[in-house]
Design a protein around this motif. Structure first.
Motif, short mmCIF file in Angstrom:
data_model
loop_
_atom_site.label_atom_id
_atom_site.label_comp_id
_atom_site.label_asym_id
_atom_site.label_seq_id
_atom_site.Cartn_x
_atom_site.Cartn_y
_atom_site.Cartn_z
N ALA A 93 0.89 -1.36 0.08
CA ALA A 93 0.01 0.12 -0.10
C ALA A 93 0.83 1.47 0.04
CB ALA A 93 -0.99 0.05 1.18
N LEU A 94 1.88 1.33 0.85
CA LEU A 94 2.77 2.33 1.00
C LEU A 94 3.52 2.44 -0.52
CD1 LEU A 94 4.03 2.05 4.71
CD2 LEU A 94 2.47 3.95 3.71
N SER A 95 3.87 1.44 -1.04
CA SER A 95 4.87 1.70 -2.44
C SER A 95 3.97 2.33 -3.26
CB SER A 95 5.07 0.38 -2.69
OG SER A 95 4.08 -0.60 -3.45
N GLN A 96 2.38 2.23 -3.22
CA GLN A 96 1.69 2.60 -4.36
C GLN A 96 1.39 4.26 -3.87
OE1 GLN A 96 -1.62 -0.07 -4.26
NE2 GLN A 96 -0.94 -0.57 -6.45
N THR A 97 1.25 4.63 -2.34
CA THR A 97 0.81 5.93 -2.02
C THR A 97 1.64 6.17 -0.77
OG1 THR A 97 -1.14 5.61 -2.87
CG2 THR A 97 -0.85 7.44 -1.25
N ASP A 98 2.94 6.58 -0.75
CA ASP A 98 3.58 6.74 0.52
C ASP A 98 3.35 7.74 1.13
OD1 ASP A 98 5.71 5.85 2.26
OD2 ASP A 98 7.54 7.10 1.00
N LEU A 110 -4.11 3.81 6.21
CA LEU A 110 -3.67 2.36 6.14
C LEU A 110 -4.86 1.33 6.19
CD1 LEU A 110 -0.03 2.40 6.78
CD2 LEU A 110 -1.06 1.73 4.55
N ALA A 111 -5.27 1.49 7.86
CA ALA A 111 -6.37 0.61 8.17
C ALA A 111 -7.63 0.62 7.24
CB ALA A 111 -6.57 1.30 9.79
N ARG A 135 6.00 6.03 6.23
CA ARG A 135 6.73 6.26 5.10
C ARG A 135 7.63 5.02 4.99
NH1 ARG A 135 5.56 11.06 3.10
NH2 ARG A 135 5.11 12.91 4.59
N LEU A 136 7.97 4.60 3.65
CA LEU A 136 8.57 3.69 3.55
C LEU A 136 10.29 3.99 3.52
CD1 LEU A 136 7.38 2.31 0.25
CD2 LEU A 136 7.56 0.97 2.39
N ALA A 183 9.24 -3.94 -0.41
CA ALA A 183 7.77 -3.71 -1.21
C ALA A 183 8.03 -4.49 -2.62
CB ALA A 183 7.47 -2.43 -1.19
N THR A 184 9.04 -3.94 -3.39
CA THR A 184 9.15 -4.55 -4.54
C THR A 184 9.17 -6.23 -4.58
OG1 THR A 184 10.60 -2.64 -5.26
CG2 THR A 184 10.85 -4.67 -6.70
N LYS A 185 9.73 -6.60 -3.68
CA LYS A 185 9.78 -8.37 -3.63
C LYS A 185 8.52 -8.59 -3.31
CE LYS A 185 13.63 -10.33 -1.23
NZ LYS A 185 14.23 -10.41 -0.29
N GLU A 186 7.36 -8.00 -2.32
CA GLU A 186 6.43 -8.56 -2.21
C GLU A 186 5.35 -8.33 -3.38
OE1 GLU A 186 4.57 -9.72 0.58
OE2 GLU A 186 6.63 -9.74 1.46
#
Length: 172
Positions: A51-56, A63-64, A102-103, A111-114
């Motif tokens: 989720a953070l990788s799409q919208t940090d 998030l919840a 924030r990431l 996140a890229t691996k996920e």
């Protein structure tokens, strides 16, 4: 009343999907076993990273809401990610009551691996189709849970709690 032939065809497709998925999982397990990888896909922490990788820079509350998690589960997952140095928590500069997540650079890599773990067969579906599939599977699961509960209520409680605990960590 639904068409019985269509129901039978759908049941056949579900059986086929389970068989093909099982085979694909076995192949994946054999080809990745030596690398120490596992198939616990989409754990709660992983979903937060995605989720953070799409919208940090989302608030913990956002998030919840976005992930359909409780505030408590979100806080638990975020705190674990902070300890792993994958995300940071900071107070919002516009609203001090909000905590912004924030990431970190390590979090971006994770996140890229996920995102690479999303099964290929789901990548072929549109967002609308994914929503439809989720709704259909939820309806089917609810029906199965009702069957189990009717047949053996005490076993159902233990089973449902076990599934809920496992899914909370994997998918929710």
């Amino acid at each position: 009343m639904p068409n019985l032939i269509k129901q039978k065809n759908a049941a056949g497709k579900l059986i086929e999907f389970n068989m093909v998925k099982h085979t694909a999982d076995e192949i994946y397990h054999r080809t990745h076993a030596d690398k120490g990888e596992h198939q616990s896909l989409f754990q709660g922490q992983g979903k937060i990273l995605l989720a953070l990788s799409q919208t940090d820079g989302l608030s913990q509350k956002d998030l919840a809401t976005q992930l359909s998690l409780t505030a408590q589960s979100t806080a638990e997952f975020v705190n674990k990610l902070v300890k792993k140095h994958l995300v940071t928590k900071e107070k919002s500069t516009t609203d001090r009551r909000k905590t912004v997540i924030r990431l970190t650079s390590a979090g971006r890599k994770s996140a890229t691996k996920e995102s690479a773990k999303v099964p290929e067969y789901l990548k072929n579906l549109t967002d609308t189709e994914l929503d439809q599939l989720s709704a259909i599977l939820t309806k089917m699961n609810d029906s199965l849970y009702n069957e189990i509960s009717t047949a053996n209520p005490s076993w159902y409680d233990k089973f449902h709690d076990s599934i809920t605990d496992r899914l909370r960590d994997w998918f929710l």
